[in-house]
Design an enzyme around this catalytic site. Sequence first.
Site, PDB file in Angstrom:
ATOM      1  N   ASP A 103      56.578 -53.835 -67.207  1.00  0.00           N
ATOM      2  CA  ASP A 103      56.232 -54.961 -66.347  1.00  0.00           C
ATOM      3  C   ASP A 103      54.729 -55.231 -66.423  1.00  0.00           C
ATOM      4  OD1 ASP A 103      55.980 -52.439 -65.191  1.00  0.00           O
ATOM      5  OD2 ASP A 103      56.075 -53.189 -63.149  1.00  0.00           O
ATOM      6  N   LYS A 131      46.340 -56.439 -67.305  1.00  0.00           N
ATOM      7  CA  LYS A 131      45.073 -56.676 -66.594  1.00  0.00           C
ATOM      8  C   LYS A 131      43.936 -56.226 -67.507  1.00  0.00           C
ATOM      9  CE  LYS A 131      46.599 -55.884 -61.812  1.00  0.00           C
ATOM     10  NZ  LYS A 131      46.532 -54.889 -60.718  1.00  0.00           N
ATOM     11  N   ARG A 142      59.746 -55.821 -54.616  1.00  0.00           N
ATOM     12  CA  ARG A 142      60.143 -55.831 -56.037  1.00  0.00           C
ATOM     13  C   ARG A 142      61.085 -56.992 -56.346  1.00  0.00           C
ATOM     14  NH1 ARG A 142      58.637 -50.771 -58.399  1.00  0.00           N
ATOM     15  NH2 ARG A 142      58.782 -48.998 -56.997  1.00  0.00           N
ATOM     16  N   LYS A 185      60.230 -47.911 -62.080  1.00  0.00           N
ATOM     17  CA  LYS A 185      61.196 -48.912 -61.670  1.00  0.00           C
ATOM     18  C   LYS A 185      60.727 -50.328 -61.996  1.00  0.00           C
ATOM     19  CE  LYS A 185      61.873 -46.035 -57.632  1.00  0.00           C
ATOM     20  NZ  LYS A 185      61.565 -45.969 -56.191  1.00  0.00           N
ATOM     21  N   GLY A 186      59.402 -50.439 -62.174  1.00  0.00           N
ATOM     22  CA  GLY A 186      58.788 -51.775 -62.255  1.00  0.00           C
ATOM     23  C   GLY A 186      59.391 -52.692 -63.306  1.00  0.00           C
ATOM     24  N   ASP A 188      48.182 -51.723 -66.720  1.00  0.00           N
ATOM     25  CA  ASP A 188      47.060 -51.767 -65.781  1.00  0.00           C
ATOM     26  C   ASP A 188      45.913 -50.973 -66.416  1.00  0.00           C
ATOM     27  OD1 ASP A 188      45.569 -51.642 -63.340  1.00  0.00           O
ATOM     28  OD2 ASP A 188      47.429 -51.912 -62.232  1.00  0.00           O
TER      29      ASP A 188
HETATM   30  C1  PRP Z   1      53.454 -49.146 -62.764  1.00  0.00           C
HETATM   31  C2  PRP Z   1      53.998 -50.036 -63.883  1.00  0.00           C
HETATM   32  C3  PRP Z   1      53.616 -49.302 -65.140  1.00  0.00           C
HETATM   33  C4  PRP Z   1      52.353 -48.570 -64.739  1.00  0.00           C
HETATM   34  C5  PRP Z   1      51.165 -49.273 -65.306  1.00  0.00           C
HETATM   35  O1  PRP Z   1      54.403 -48.164 -62.462  1.00  0.00           O
HETATM   36  O2  PRP Z   1      55.383 -50.227 -63.790  1.00  0.00           O
HETATM   37  O3  PRP Z   1      54.603 -48.401 -65.539  1.00  0.00           O
HETATM   38  O4  PRP Z   1      52.274 -48.581 -63.315  1.00  0.00           O
HETATM   39  O5  PRP Z   1      49.976 -48.697 -64.853  1.00  0.00           O
HETATM   40  P1  PRP Z   1      48.890 -48.026 -65.809  1.00  0.00           P
HETATM   41  O6  PRP Z   1      48.676 -48.951 -66.979  1.00  0.00           O
HETATM   42  O7  PRP Z   1      47.669 -47.916 -64.934  1.00  0.00           O
HETATM   43  O8  PRP Z   1      49.383 -46.675 -66.227  1.00  0.00           O
HETATM   44  P2  PRP Z   1      54.289 -47.211 -61.180  1.00  0.00           P
HETATM   45  O9  PRP Z   1      53.715 -45.891 -61.588  1.00  0.00           O
HETATM   46  O10 PRP Z   1      53.600 -47.952 -60.071  1.00  0.00           O
HETATM   47  O11 PRP Z   1      55.812 -46.937 -60.806  1.00  0.00           O
HETATM   48  P3  PRP Z   1      56.983 -47.991 -60.498  1.00  0.00           P
HETATM   49  O12 PRP Z   1      57.212 -48.764 -61.781  1.00  0.00           O
HETATM   50  O13 PRP Z   1      58.163 -47.138 -60.145  1.00  0.00           O
HETATM   51  O14 PRP Z   1      56.540 -48.877 -59.372  1.00  0.00           O
END
Ligand code: PRP
Length: 190
Positions: free
Chosen positions: A109, A140, A174, A49-50, A112
């Site tokens: 978004d 990051k 969000r 969703k991010g 990480d």
């Molecule tokens: C978050 C973000 C990315 C992912 C990045 O999504 O939106 O898709 O994590 O992290 P990474 O580089 O460590 O893989 P999340 O899984 O938290 O779901 P969301 O978008 O629904 O909050």
Amino acid sequence: MADGIWYEDDIARVVVTEEQIRVKTEELAKQVAADYATVERVLLVGVLKGAVMFMADFARALGRCGRPVELEFMAVSSYGQRATSSGVVRILKDLDRDIAGRRVIVVEDIVDSGLTLSWLLRYLASRSAATVDVVALLRKPDAIQVQVPVKYVGFDIPNEFVVGYGLDFAEGYRELPYVGVLKPGVYARA
Ligand code: PRP
């Protein structure tokens, strides 16, 4: 609280302001529009969703640059603990259409650990996309576990837990128009 917005009391520090996001989104869209000038319709793939806020703003910025787009969304979830994951993810929502031969831009978004994106790039290649580039509003650098090619990056940020502009804590925050760090007390309440 009566005069303010509820979340302002929970934010310790703003990391990227609403104005910085706005300006950067326009910049990124200009770069992409120039690089994709000959592509009839760019296919944006947003990762729910991010990415929803950034996807909406980025698509409209590309529109203002004169580039037509199509929007697709995927939702994925990591198996088990993200930090120790091998990068295997489960598809919660797949693409609605065939992307074979298409020029695809993944809209994220945040990058990480890079595990989600690393898997997604392999997946989109397996679906025979002609090319796949990535635009990520946030990255990051200190959290990266797997190197992934991110052609367009908005902001490199410190390895802290951030919320807002699509990013959540326990599904909240969000809707914040900026990206910020929560006060420690917020976690204690959860
Ligand atoms: C978050 C973000 C990315 C992912 C990045 O999504 O939106 O898709 O994590 O992290 P990474 O580089 O460590 O893989 P999340 O899984 O938290 O779901 P969301 O978008 O629904 O909050």
